[in-house]
Write a protein that holds these residues in place. Structure first.
Motif, PDB file in Angstrom:
ATOM      1  N   ASP A 153       8.819  23.334 -16.082  1.00 27.06           N
ATOM      2  CA  ASP A 153       8.210  23.197 -17.412  1.00 27.06           C
ATOM      3  C   ASP A 153       8.673  21.959 -18.168  1.00 27.06           C
ATOM      4  OD1 ASP A 153       6.803  25.524 -16.968  1.00 27.06           O
ATOM      5  OD2 ASP A 153       8.179  26.797 -18.111  1.00 27.06           O
ATOM      6  N   ALA A 154       9.826  21.415 -17.797  1.00 31.75           N
ATOM      7  CA  ALA A 154      10.325  20.210 -18.471  1.00 31.75           C
ATOM      8  C   ALA A 154       9.496  18.978 -18.104  1.00 31.75           C
ATOM      9  CB  ALA A 154      11.793  19.971 -18.118  1.00 31.75           C
ATOM     10  N   PHE A 155       8.720  19.102 -17.018  1.00 34.42           N
ATOM     11  CA  PHE A 155       7.870  17.984 -16.605  1.00 34.42           C
ATOM     12  C   PHE A 155       6.521  18.135 -17.300  1.00 34.42           C
ATOM     13  CE2 PHE A 155       5.519  15.368 -13.393  1.00 34.42           C
ATOM     14  CZ  PHE A 155       6.242  14.209 -13.584  1.00 34.42           C
ATOM     15  N   THR A 156       6.544  17.841 -18.579  1.00 35.31           N
ATOM     16  CA  THR A 156       5.371  17.969 -19.450  1.00 35.31           C
ATOM     17  C   THR A 156       4.370  16.851 -19.138  1.00 35.31           C
ATOM     18  OG1 THR A 156       6.368  16.532 -21.104  1.00 35.31           O
ATOM     19  CG2 THR A 156       6.807  18.928 -21.307  1.00 35.31           C
ATOM     20  N   PRO A 157       3.151  16.953 -19.659  1.00 37.01           N
ATOM     21  CA  PRO A 157       2.212  15.838 -19.491  1.00 37.01           C
ATOM     22  C   PRO A 157       2.769  14.521 -20.032  1.00 37.01           C
ATOM     23  CG  PRO A 157       1.039  17.789 -20.232  1.00 37.01           C
ATOM     24  CD  PRO A 157       2.514  18.123 -20.285  1.00 37.01           C
ATOM     25  N   GLU A 158       3.529  14.590 -21.124  1.00 39.11           N
ATOM     26  CA  GLU A 158       4.135  13.382 -21.678  1.00 39.11           C
ATOM     27  C   GLU A 158       5.197  12.812 -20.729  1.00 39.11           C
ATOM     28  OE1 GLU A 158       2.318  15.841 -24.696  1.00 39.11           O
ATOM     29  OE2 GLU A 158       3.966  16.351 -23.365  1.00 39.11           O
ATOM     30  N   ALA A 159       5.956  13.716 -20.107  1.00 41.51           N
ATOM     31  CA  ALA A 159       6.970  13.281 -19.143  1.00 41.51           C
ATOM     32  C   ALA A 159       6.311  12.648 -17.927  1.00 41.51           C
ATOM     33  CB  ALA A 159       7.856  14.451 -18.722  1.00 41.51           C
ATOM     34  N   LYS A 160       5.236  13.253 -17.465  1.00 35.17           N
ATOM     35  CA  LYS A 160       4.522  12.698 -16.308  1.00 35.17           C
ATOM     36  C   LYS A 160       3.993  11.298 -16.632  1.00 35.17           C
ATOM     37  CE  LYS A 160       0.927  13.580 -12.918  1.00 35.17           C
ATOM     38  NZ  LYS A 160      -0.029  14.551 -12.366  1.00 35.17           N
ATOM     39  N   GLU A 161       3.437  11.149 -17.809  1.00 33.86           N
ATOM     40  CA  GLU A 161       2.933   9.839 -18.230  1.00 33.86           C
ATOM     41  C   GLU A 161       4.068   8.811 -18.309  1.00 33.86           C
ATOM     42  OE1 GLU A 161       0.906   7.813 -22.156  1.00 33.86           O
ATOM     43  OE2 GLU A 161       0.465   9.922 -21.760  1.00 33.86           O
TER      44      GLU A 161
ATOM     45  N   GLU B  50       0.821  -1.220   0.000  1.00 37.40           N
ATOM     46  CA  GLU B  50       0.000   0.000   0.000  1.00 37.40           C
ATOM     47  C   GLU B  50       0.853   1.267   0.000  1.00 37.40           C
ATOM     48  OE1 GLU B  50      -2.118  -3.439   1.346  1.00 37.40           O
ATOM     49  OE2 GLU B  50      -0.394  -2.514   2.312  1.00 37.40           O
ATOM     50  N   MET B  51       2.058   1.185   0.501  1.00 42.09           N
ATOM     51  CA  MET B  51       2.927   2.364   0.594  1.00 42.09           C
ATOM     52  C   MET B  51       3.473   2.801  -0.761  1.00 42.09           C
ATOM     53  SD  MET B  51       5.082   1.353   3.982  1.00 42.09           S
ATOM     54  CE  MET B  51       4.283   1.072   5.561  1.00 42.09           C
ATOM     55  N   TYR B  52       3.480   1.888  -1.714  1.00 42.13           N
ATOM     56  CA  TYR B  52       4.073   2.204  -3.013  1.00 42.13           C
ATOM     57  C   TYR B  52       3.335   3.330  -3.742  1.00 42.13           C
ATOM     58  CZ  TYR B  52       7.437  -1.603  -2.802  1.00 42.13           C
ATOM     59  OH  TYR B  52       8.490  -2.417  -2.444  1.00 42.13           O
ATOM     60  N   SER B  53       2.028   3.415  -3.589  1.00 42.99           N
ATOM     61  CA  SER B  53       1.307   4.491  -4.283  1.00 42.99           C
ATOM     62  C   SER B  53       1.671   5.855  -3.695  1.00 42.99           C
ATOM     63  CB  SER B  53      -0.203   4.260  -4.254  1.00 42.99           C
ATOM     64  OG  SER B  53      -0.683   4.290  -2.928  1.00 42.99           O
ATOM     65  N   THR B  54       1.884   5.913  -2.387  1.00 43.80           N
ATOM     66  CA  THR B  54       2.299   7.167  -1.748  1.00 43.80           C
ATOM     67  C   THR B  54       3.682   7.570  -2.229  1.00 43.80           C
ATOM     68  OG1 THR B  54       1.006   6.526   0.191  1.00 43.80           O
ATOM     69  CG2 THR B  54       2.567   8.332   0.476  1.00 43.80           C
ATOM     70  N   VAL B  55       4.579   6.603  -2.323  1.00 41.04           N
ATOM     71  CA  VAL B  55       5.930   6.867  -2.819  1.00 41.04           C
ATOM     72  C   VAL B  55       5.860   7.367  -4.264  1.00 41.04           C
ATOM     73  CG1 VAL B  55       8.136   5.780  -3.437  1.00 41.04           C
ATOM     74  CG2 VAL B  55       7.042   5.251  -1.244  1.00 41.04           C
ATOM     75  N   GLY B  56       5.028   6.740  -5.069  1.00 41.30           N
ATOM     76  CA  GLY B  56       4.870   7.172  -6.459  1.00 41.30           C
ATOM     77  C   GLY B  56       4.369   8.595  -6.561  1.00 41.30           C
ATOM     78  N   GLN B  57       3.399   8.946  -5.727  1.00 43.34           N
ATOM     79  CA  GLN B  57       2.874  10.318  -5.737  1.00 43.34           C
ATOM     80  C   GLN B  57       3.953  11.304  -5.320  1.00 43.34           C
ATOM     81  OE1 GLN B  57      -0.318  11.346  -6.837  1.00 43.34           O
ATOM     82  NE2 GLN B  57       0.897  13.213  -6.859  1.00 43.34           N
ATOM     83  N   ALA B  58       4.720  10.953  -4.289  1.00 42.41           N
ATOM     84  CA  ALA B  58       5.806  11.832  -3.836  1.00 42.41           C
ATOM     85  C   ALA B  58       6.853  12.005  -4.940  1.00 42.41           C
ATOM     86  CB  ALA B  58       6.442  11.274  -2.566  1.00 42.41           C
ATOM     87  N   LEU B  59       7.147  10.934  -5.663  1.00 40.49           N
ATOM     88  CA  LEU B  59       8.112  11.015  -6.757  1.00 40.49           C
ATOM     89  C   LEU B  59       7.614  11.948  -7.861  1.00 40.49           C
ATOM     90  CD1 LEU B  59      10.715  10.112  -8.192  1.00 40.49           C
ATOM     91  CD2 LEU B  59       9.394   8.185  -9.120  1.00 40.49           C
ATOM     92  N   LEU B  60       6.378  11.759  -8.279  1.00 42.62           N
ATOM     93  CA  LEU B  60       5.828  12.613  -9.342  1.00 42.62           C
ATOM     94  C   LEU B  60       5.767  14.072  -8.901  1.00 42.62           C
ATOM     95  CD1 LEU B  60       2.978  10.321 -10.715  1.00 42.62           C
ATOM     96  CD2 LEU B  60       5.218  10.769 -11.756  1.00 42.62           C
ATOM     97  N   ASP B  61       5.376  14.314  -7.660  1.00 45.62           N
ATOM     98  CA  ASP B  61       5.320  15.688  -7.144  1.00 45.62           C
ATOM     99  C   ASP B  61       6.715  16.313  -7.111  1.00 45.62           C
ATOM    100  OD1 ASP B  61       2.596  15.289  -6.827  1.00 45.62           O
ATOM    101  OD2 ASP B  61       2.682  15.149  -4.632  1.00 45.62           O
TER     102      ASP B  61
END
Length: 145
Positions: free
Chosen positions: A109-117, A90-101
């Motif tokens: 600006d380099a973190f485009t929608p394509e980069a986020k995907e 269950e902790m992995y989703s929190t880690v993923g959100q923290a990474l993306l944030d």
């Protein structure tokens, strides 16, 4: 499934993270503990050293994305080791959100929608491997004879 274009984009983004890796690690852990303060108890007091380990691990993973076959056993081992650290699936989703944030804040600006995907796909791919390796893994008991 990761495309070659996504791998290239993640690797290009990572080049921009490397010069700010200490700050990125601070942002990451700050965000992680903001999202779930209970996770702080899983980490050592020396978060600078922990941040170095995180950035080194991410660097190896990002650098190895074109050789997923070779990367998978390393990531599986990492997943099994995280069982010893009391990490749950269950902790992995929190880690993923923290990474993306963190990437959004650090890359701007380099973190485009394509980069986020692309980063999301990388994280989901690797965390799934870790979770599957950890599932059912029982750390060996150390017996004192």
């Amino acid at each position: 499934m990761l495309t070659q274009e996504q791998i290239a984009l993640v690797q290009e983004n990572w080049k921009a993270v490397v010069p700010i890796k200490e700050v990125a690690a601070e942002i990451f852990y700050g965000r992680l503990f903001e999202l779930d303060p209970t996770l702080k108890e899983l980490f050592p007091d020396d978060m600078a050293e922990q941040g170095k380990k995180l950035m080194q691990t991410l660097g190896v993973a990002v650098g190895s994305l074109r050789d997923l076959e070779g990367l998978v056993p390393v990531v599986q081992d990492l997943g099994r080791r995280h069982v010893d650290y009391k990490v749950t699936s269950e902790m992995y989703s929190t880690v993923g959100q923290a990474l993306l944030d963190t990437l959004e804040k650090g890359l701007g600006d380099a973190f485009t929608p394509e980069a986020k995907e692309a980063w999301t796909e990388v994280y989901v791919t690797l965390s799934t491997v870790m979770i599957e390796a950890a599932d059912g893994y029982q750390p060996e008991e150390v017996s004192v004879a």
